[in-house]
Motif scaffolding. Sequence first.
Motif, mmCIF file in Angstrom:
data_model
loop_
_atom_site.group_PDB
_atom_site.id
_atom_site.type_symbol
_atom_site.label_atom_id
_atom_site.label_comp_id
_atom_site.label_asym_id
_atom_site.label_seq_id
_atom_site.Cartn_x
_atom_site.Cartn_y
_atom_site.Cartn_z
ATOM 1 N N PHE A 226 -0.228 65.837 -49.535
ATOM 2 C CA PHE A 226 0.765 64.933 -50.123
ATOM 3 C C PHE A 226 1.968 64.736 -49.205
ATOM 4 O O PHE A 226 2.626 63.682 -49.261
ATOM 5 C CB PHE A 226 1.208 65.440 -51.496
ATOM 6 N N MET A 227 2.267 65.721 -48.372
ATOM 7 C CA MET A 227 3.327 65.514 -47.375
ATOM 8 C C MET A 227 2.912 64.448 -46.371
ATOM 9 O O MET A 227 3.714 63.597 -45.981
ATOM 10 C CB MET A 227 3.648 66.833 -46.673
ATOM 11 N N GLY A 230 3.026 61.179 -48.241
ATOM 12 C CA GLY A 230 4.412 60.757 -48.407
ATOM 13 C C GLY A 230 5.005 60.217 -47.114
ATOM 14 O O GLY A 230 5.760 59.243 -47.121
ATOM 15 N N THR A 231 4.642 60.842 -45.985
ATOM 16 C CA THR A 231 5.132 60.384 -44.681
ATOM 17 C C THR A 231 4.591 58.991 -44.357
ATOM 18 O O THR A 231 5.331 58.115 -43.914
ATOM 19 C CB THR A 231 4.716 61.373 -43.575
ATOM 20 N N ASN A 236 8.265 60.027 -51.885
ATOM 21 C CA ASN A 236 8.625 61.440 -52.044
ATOM 22 C C ASN A 236 7.370 62.252 -52.356
ATOM 23 O O ASN A 236 6.753 62.063 -53.406
ATOM 24 C CB ASN A 236 9.632 61.582 -53.194
ATOM 25 N N PRO A 237 6.968 63.171 -51.461
ATOM 26 C CA PRO A 237 5.726 63.921 -51.697
ATOM 27 C C PRO A 237 5.784 64.788 -52.947
ATOM 28 O O PRO A 237 4.763 64.999 -53.610
ATOM 29 C CB PRO A 237 5.581 64.781 -50.433
ATOM 30 N N LEU A 240 5.007 62.708 -55.886
ATOM 31 C CA LEU A 240 3.558 62.465 -55.922
ATOM 32 C C LEU A 240 2.824 63.673 -56.502
ATOM 33 O O LEU A 240 1.885 63.517 -57.289
ATOM 34 C CB LEU A 240 3.036 62.166 -54.512
ATOM 35 N N ASP A 271 1.476 56.888 -59.013
ATOM 36 C CA ASP A 271 1.864 56.974 -57.601
ATOM 37 C C ASP A 271 2.182 55.608 -57.002
ATOM 38 O O ASP A 271 2.621 55.524 -55.853
ATOM 39 C CB ASP A 271 0.748 57.613 -56.772
ATOM 40 N N ALA A 386 -4.035 61.799 -52.855
ATOM 41 C CA ALA A 386 -3.283 61.743 -51.597
ATOM 42 C C ALA A 386 -3.934 60.728 -50.655
ATOM 43 O O ALA A 386 -3.246 59.928 -50.004
ATOM 44 C CB ALA A 386 -3.244 63.128 -50.954
#
Length: 404
Positions: A226-227, A230-231, A236-237, A240, A271, A386
Amino acid sequence: MEKKTFKLGLVPKLIIAIIVGILIGQFMPEGICRAVVTASGLFSTFLKFVIPLMIVAYVTMGIADLSQGAGKLLLITVCIAYGSTLIAGSASYLVAANLFPHFMSAGALEQIAETADKSLPSFFSMQIIPLLDTLSAVVLAFILGLCLSTMRGEEIGDSLYNVMKDFSGIIDKVLHNVIIPLLPLYICGTFVDMTYSGKTFVILGILWKVFLVVILMHLICILLQFMLAGTVSKKNPFALIKNQLPGYTTALGTQSSAATIPVNLKCAEADGVCEQIRNFVVPLCANIHMAGSMITITACATAVCLMNQLPISLATVIPFIMTLGIAMVASPGAPGGSIMTALPFLYMVFGATAGDPNGPICAIMVALYITQDSFGTACNVSGDNAIGVIVDSIYHKFIAVPEK
């Protein structure tokens, strides 16, 4: 002034179902436990019938509604899912090989194996044969979706598209009015069976350190996925991850990626993933993205090798992971489906003799995996969303042409 009615959310319902299932399995007589397991089993049979229809409906319409780049998006999704599975399995081996030797006992797996064949029987069961198996449903959805996406309005009319759209609406109705409301019953029955047969607590009493390491790897995997999502999407991870809680909890209880598809679609909507993307990425990844299961299988295989003094190295694990990443496609229809699919390939790690699918080593492997299957499945479905966020971002940035 209209009075607001209190409505219990899905996550609290699922948590309550898990707690109630454990309490019933622990304290209620066998007759009541079997009654709950019977009701859960009947729902499970119906769910297995609906899942292939769900895949055909959602994946077909998701691809058909993509006006540009349907083939490219499919290829991107498959590559991301397979790459995630390979990385997760390789990392799991490296962690397990370095940590497990410090806290494993020789006789632990034998105690776990004693619960492998124990299961509470239903009073009765019904056989509803699905019209398609899940892999056939995925292939059919690919064909219909890609052809409708490229041919509709040019080589063919809208008749088939409208039929599939109406069919998707019917499946939507079934999901929202039958399957999602009854999911807590399904989860409750699963935990009644596990608790009554002793599976729920045995792993905590014997290999709790191994169990915690595997769960921690699952959670780290979800966080990293999820990071990355998000990137790529500039979202925002942690928001999510919060949106994913209903899907994670559902998978924890059902032990089935496919059974979690309806809830995961809602998570993807939260999401901000567009309807076309979520309708094909979520059902597709439920069948091809197995990062959590691969973490569990690789860790369990490493544990079994260490306890039985069998040689294991990254050189033997990598080909096993690459093969299993393909072989496990469409295995998530039932609890334990991944490990049953993996059985014929365990010889690649254990050797020809110890890797006999009917032998004691493989039986121990199955027992150890099953006790942790819920968390692997929950990791799988979380990673699916994700991937959905990533594919949605790629689609809108590089593939979709803005309408004039």
